[in-house]
Design a protein around this motif. Structure first.
Motif, mmCIF file in Angstrom:
data_model
loop_
_atom_site.group_PDB
_atom_site.id
_atom_site.type_symbol
_atom_site.label_atom_id
_atom_site.label_comp_id
_atom_site.label_asym_id
_atom_site.label_seq_id
_atom_site.Cartn_x
_atom_site.Cartn_y
_atom_site.Cartn_z
ATOM 1 N N MET A 162 0.834 -1.209 0.000
ATOM 2 C CA MET A 162 0.000 0.000 0.000
ATOM 3 C C MET A 162 0.869 1.260 0.000
ATOM 4 O O MET A 162 1.966 1.270 0.534
ATOM 5 N N ASP A 163 0.305 2.314 -0.594
ATOM 6 C CA ASP A 163 1.071 3.563 -0.675
ATOM 7 C C ASP A 163 1.367 4.153 0.699
ATOM 8 O O ASP A 163 2.362 4.825 0.872
ATOM 9 N N TYR A 164 0.476 3.899 1.692
ATOM 10 C CA TYR A 164 0.741 4.524 2.990
ATOM 11 C C TYR A 164 1.977 3.921 3.656
ATOM 12 O O TYR A 164 2.633 4.572 4.456
ATOM 13 N N GLU A 216 4.588 2.917 1.814
ATOM 14 C CA GLU A 216 5.660 3.580 1.075
ATOM 15 C C GLU A 216 5.898 4.976 1.641
ATOM 16 O O GLU A 216 7.037 5.388 1.862
ATOM 17 N N ALA A 217 4.792 5.677 1.899
ATOM 18 C CA ALA A 217 4.920 7.028 2.445
ATOM 19 C C ALA A 217 5.651 6.992 3.782
ATOM 20 O O ALA A 217 6.531 7.816 4.043
#
Lengths: 317, 538, 304
Positions: C195-197, C199-200
């Motif tokens: 998920m992008d979160y 990665e963030a």
């Protein structure tokens, strides 16, 4: 076609590797023994002399890899060494029982597979109907029962009233009809437990499939329900169904142990339980190796078959 | 045109199951379609366009039911007709073209067998007839190798070709009506043109009626004679295409048109040294090289738009800058000094400078954390804020993104709309007090009106904090609205770069030219003119 | 009383009880939980009710049992009735008391084993998914090799080597089961890690521990809790089976599996007493499965 053969070859190689690793794990487990095998067998009464004699007899003075290699090559030729408890060749103890266990497993599979597939497909097609709900709750309950509970209920119900024997007495000379009759209750017990698992998995696989856009497309082309199932769902359902069957046949391997004990069935499972109680590690290792190999081979077969039935893989340029 | 319409839907109600309850999806819609007419059905996601389209075939998806109204197709009442009668119509007289052709073709059968299926079981043709007919239609749809392509399996054919094969398949029985459900939405712009042109030709040639469902106004302007606009299951407005484009009546319709009007003020040319400079970057996933010698600069207070189609390497460029994908050659400079290639080797101060906003706000925000923590964490980490100072900072950030702090600070992302989630993504980036923000397709998952709000907000924040933006997008309308500098990418290489004024004025690089000319415009004659123009030089 | 009649009566009465229990629950709870209680299927209500009863019995066993766990209080195999409502066992111990203590021992041991398997398996699984690379490869291939051996067979092998005490039983079953937990936790975590979160958070410079605690665990919790229920059933059945085979928990400790084994001879005389502990095992597993099934269904429904 070429690529598929390559994939199948890869799977087979991986299967062989897995078998090899499994054999190492099973053999290596004894190396975890506190002390060593000789002291485990002789226990408290051991004197240094008897220990040394026992070690020499068991070949424990050789390094582990040498002993492993001797064990593995022997096993591949059907020689599993001698039992620690009875001193009889393990191969002799196993031979008859392996046949019996295979017979029981196949018997149960022959009953369970068609039953589970039909029930699973019907439950999926009539999703949320009364049939589906009852079948689901029933299957969930059957999964939750210990095998011996199912077995004893059947005994109470079918053996007490004299329909079927609760103890299985079969010998190599029994006729097939006799064998089928004698082993009916253990086979039925296994069938009930395995069918529940298999039915639920089949249902899930079919429901998943019927939700695909290409099934909707077939409906919107005006295809009849029968045609949708036969032509559009079935070719894509083979791979998941093969996996479901293999997974559950593999489950039979463990199920068989308890059921054999309940019905005093002369199979490998019972021998294994006896040997664990006696801590006869050589026999346990041999049987573990057989069961584990059967399990690996089943999964491998499923893997290869589902590769062969996957249209995306089979039908390349 | 006869007096009786081909399809007439009156006061239609459709409901969808939500747990034990049924919620309305279509709330009393009327629809009339005459023979040979193409009706465009426009609406945002969730407006009920597909549901309405399927209802024209008397079909409701699992978990949906038609609860009121009537559907009359050529004198047949589809709500009262038996399943058998409806099956006779489907595929033969009414056909359907789905959004995802890749998922809607059965992977187990060849294209041509799937083509022949409906004509065979509807007893319209023999197998041989159907197959030779398929080749003819594949040819008309301008598929390459029409004689052979049908003997392939779906996974062996590209997306744009599959979409054309599916349109050919829908035509197999020469139906009176075809429902097109967003047939080009999943395609790149340059591919879209070919599919649109092929669909339009074939529909005209066989004088087929069609319902064309899409969310893209410019696309529908090319395809439809008449346009109908839906909003949350209700009809907003209906008129013939030219009237609708020239003089929309309802406020909602006007707002759909207005989106295209936002454009930010011209910025003065860059004078200072760039914040971030990408120099000669080549990058690979395993053995496949995906970026070839990329170089460009990003300046404070300016927006660099990186444009390209899927697979052009624009997102990979962002991964190199952030350090997720260390490059095989070249480097990324921050204030003239080389950054460590791997993000794990960068200092907190370096990480803080460059923040990211993602396309899918749904997956970019942890659904289990309250907004207070999502926005507060970067401020706590980088700026060392704690307790009251941290709370005040979070409230200030919520103010900046125009969300009422008291109402939102304790909410979870799941309680927000798509646009609000994207605003939280912006606030999280701002919380780090960065100098560069990478915006990866931040508006492409949003409805048009919401897009506009996000663009205006980003513009406002840029002015306030002199932020540099790297704006990754495939949408040239967005580029026109917000860019100062433009980088055009194709197959992992830069095709052309320069200021916006340079980019949008000829002469163009050939690919830029193709890209620019492929973006549909509102003008109903755009597609015809374009095709004519592309034909003439050859 | 014949078996089918008994079964039907049992089904009807348990449904009635579940219905009353659900109605009571939706009255007693605060509003938003009351709605969940009201909408749950009868099977789930039945499951929660049964689990509650078992917990109660396990906690208050010494107060509820009329006799001590290991005390010989009468002659062997006494019939039902009188001072011994369910008769006595092979050695003349009170059957009812041993059943009640069994709730403590059998369920307690199964729970401890599952918890241990989860702590080890889930941590390693999530860690492997998050780190990826060689750590993930090594751990996953190792687990694959262990999982190529059917779990009961592997447990039997290990029990032969280490002997059969309660402690080795817990450790062996937990070790074998941890491989299954590892597999599922890893795949759940892998779904979250992309998920992008995440990665963030990585780009923000967060450490492994923060990522696991704040970003992954809260999102993995629902599937892992459901998996815990399923694994508990599995462990519970395995331990009972082993005890039934004489290789698990052994007398004099009261345990349902070994109680079935001890008194199995009665079955051949048509006495159903040995089925009571077996039924006690079955009932709890059914109950947990019903609740898990409901939770899984709810989770999948919420997503749509």
């Amino acid at each position: 076609m070429h690529e598929v053969l390559k994939m199948v070859a890869q799977r087979l190689a991986l299967g062989a590797l897995t078998l090899f690793v499994v054999s190492i794990v099973i053999f290596g487990a004894t190396e975890l023994l506190p002390g060593d095998l000789a002291s485990a067998i002789l226990g408290q009464s051991a004197t240094p002399e008897t220990l040394a004699a026992m070690r020499a007899q068991l070949g424990l003075n050789d390094p582990a890899p040498v002993r492993y290699w001797a064990w593995l090559t022997g096993a591949l030729q059907g020689d599993f060494g001698v039992s620690l408890a009875t001193r009889r060749p393990i191969a002799d103890m196993i031979e008859q029982r392996l046949g019996n266990t295979l017979f029981l497993a196949l018997y149960a599979a022959a009953l369970a597979v068609p039953l589970a597939l039909v029930l699973g497909v019907l439950a999926a097609l009539w999703r949320n109907s009364i049939f589906d709900r009852v079948a689901n709750a029933g299957a969930l309950s059957a999964i939750s029962f210990p095998e011996f509970f199912v077995a004893y209920i059947l005994v109470l119900w079918l053996a007490q009233s004299g329909y079927f024997p609760s103890m299985v007495r079969i010998s190599p000379t029994s006729s097939l009809a006799d064998k089928l009759y004698m082993s009916f209750l253990p086979a039925l017990t296994l069938t009930l437990v395995v069918t529940a698992h298999m039915m639920r998995m089949t249902r899930a696989a079919i429901i998943n499939l019927m939700a695909s856009p290409y099934i909707e497309m077939a409906r919107l082309k005006g295809a009849s329900p029968l045609r949708i199932v036969l032509r559009h769902a079935l070719p894509n359902a083979l791979a998941p169904i093969i996996n479901v069957i293999a997974l559950n046949l593999a489950y039979l391997i463990t199920g068989v142990v308890v059921v054999e004990v309940v019905f005093v069935y002369p199979g490998l499972g019972q021998l294994m339980v006896d040997s664990v109680a006696k801590r006869d590690i050589a026999v346990v290792q041999a049987i573990a190796l057989i069961f584990a190999s059967a399990y690996v081979l089943l999964n491998l077969t499923a893997d290869v078959l589902s590769t062969l039935t996957n249209p995306r893989l089979m039908k390349r340029g | 045109m006869t007096d009786t319409p081909l399809l007439s839907i009156r006061d239609l109600y459709i409901e969808g199951r939500a747990g034990e309850a049924w919620l309305p999806i279509i709330k009393g819609v009327d629809l009339t379609l005459h023979r040979g007419e193409v009706l465009g059905l426009i609406g945002e996601s969730g407006a009920g366009k597909s549901t309405l389209g399927l209802a024209a075939m008397g079909y409701a998806r699992d978990g949906c039911r038609i609860s009121g109204g009537e559907i009359i197709f050529d004198g047949i009442d589809l709500r009262r007709a038996s399943e058998r009668a409806k099956r006779k119509l489907r595929g033969q007289r009414i056909a359907y073209v789905a959004q995802s052709a890749a998922a809607s073709f059965n992977p187990a059968h060849k294209l041509i067998d799937q083509y022949a299926e409906a004509p065979l079981f509807h007893d319209v043709m023999t197998r041989a007839q159907a197959q030779s007919d398929a080749v003819k239609l594949y040819d008309k749809m301008r598929l390459p190798n029409p004689a052979e392509i049908g003997f392939r399996y779906p996974h062996q054919v590209s997306g744009g070709q599959l979409q054309r094969a599916m349109t050919a398949m829908a035509m197999a029985c020469r139906p009176d009506l075809i429902i097109f459900d967003e047939p080009t939405t999943a395609l790149d712009v340059t591919t879209q043109i070919e599919v649109l042109a092929a669909i339009r030709d074939i529909v005209r040639q066989f004088d087929t009626s069609a319902i064309y469902i899409t969310h893209d106004l410019a696309v529908v302007a090319q395809m439809a004679d008449r346009i109908k606009i839906l909003l949350r299951g209700e009809q907003v407005e209906e008129a013939d295409t030219r009237t609708m484009l020239a003089a929309p009546r309802e406020a909602y319709t006007k707002s759909l048109w207005a989106v295209r009007s936002f454009a930010r003020a011209q910025q003065p040319a860059a004078t200072q040294a760039p914040i971030v400079s990408v120099q000669g970057v080549t990058a690979a996933y395993g053995k496949t090289t995906v970026l070839h010698d990329i170089s460009f600069d990003i300046h404070a207070g300016r927006t660099v738009a990186v444009v390209g189609e899927s697979g052009s390497g624009k997102s990979t460029t962002a991964r190199v800058i952030t350090g997720l994908l260390p490059p095989a050659a070249g480097e990324v400079l921050l204030d003239g000094k080389a950054l460590p290639p791997d993000y794990r080797a960068r200092s907190r101060a370096q990480l803080r400078q460059c923040q990211m906003i993602y396309q899918m706000a749904d997956t970019a925000l942890n659904p289990k954390l309250p907004l207070r923590e999502i926005i507060g964490r970067p401020a706590e980490m980088y700026l060392g804020l704690k307790g009251r100072a941290l709370r005040d900072r979070v409230r200030a950030l919520l103010d900046m993104i125009e969300l009422e702090p008291d109402a939102y600070i304790d909410r979870l992302p799941g309680e927000l709309s798509g646009g609000q989630k994207q605003r939280i993504g912006i606030a999280r980036a701002l919380a780090a007090d960065p100098r560069l923000i990478i915006c990866d397709e931040v508006t492409s998952a949003l409805d048009q009106i919401v897009q506009e709000g996000i663009l205006r907000l980003l513009d406002k924040l840029q002015g306030e904090f002199r932020l540099a933006y790297m704006f990754i997008t495939h949408d040239l309308a967005t580029v026109r609205a917000i860019a100062d500098d433009v980088v055009v990418m194709q197959h992992g290489a830069i095709v052309e770069q320069g200021t916006k004024a340079q980019m949008f004025a000829p002469p163009h690089a050939p690919y830029t030219e193709l890209l620019l000319s492929s973006v549909p415009e509102m003008d109903p004659d755009w597609l015809s003119n374009l095709l004519a123009a592309r034909q003439s030089p050859n | 009383m014949s078996l089918p009649v008994f079964l039907i009566l049992f089904l009807i009465s348990s449904f009635a009880l579940a219905f009353v229990f659900r109605a009571g629950l939706s009255r007693a709870l605060p509003h938003n939980q009351a709605i969940i209680a009201r909408d749950m299927p009868l099977t789930a209500a039945f499951g929660i009710m049964v689990i509650a009863v078992y917990l109660f019995v396990a906690i208050f066993a010494p107060l509820l049992a009329p006799f001590a766990e290991r005390e010989v209080v009468g002659s062997q195999f006494q019939p039902w009735g009188g001072a011994h409502p369910l008769g006595t066992d092979r050695l003349g111990r009170d059957m009812l008391s041993r059943l009640i203590y069994g709730a403590r021992n059998t369920v307690g041991i199964a729970f401890a084993t599952t918890a241990l398997a989860f702590v080890v398996g889930a941590f390693l699984g999530i860690w492997a998914a998050l780190r990826g690379g060689w750590l993930d490869q090594v751990l996953s291939r190792f687990v694959d090799a262990l999982m190529a051996i059917p779990s009961l067979i592997f447990s039997l092998l290990l029990l032969t080597i280490f002997g059969t005490s309660v402690l080795t039983l817990i450790l062996v079953i937990a070790a074998v089961d941890a491989t299954r937990v590892y597999r599922i936790s890893r795949s759940v975590a892998q779904g979250i890690v992309v998920m992008d979160y995440i990665e963030a958070a990585r780009l923000r410079g967060e450490g492994t521990w923060y990522l696991i605690r704040h970003e992954i665990l809260p999102n993995a919790l629902a599937p892992l809790v459901a998996e815990f229920g399923l694994r508990f059933c599995f462990v519970f059945l395995t331990i009972s089976s082993l005890s039934f085979l004489g290789l698990g928990i052994k007398p004099p400790m009261a345990d349902w599996g070994s109680m079935v084994r001890d008194n199995a001879t009665l079955i051949t005389f048509g006495d159903i007493t040995p089925l009571l502990p077996a039924g006690a095992i079955a009932l709890l597993t059914v109950a947990v499965n019903f609740v898990v099934d409901w939770q899984l269904h709810r989770a999948s429904g919420l997503k749509e």
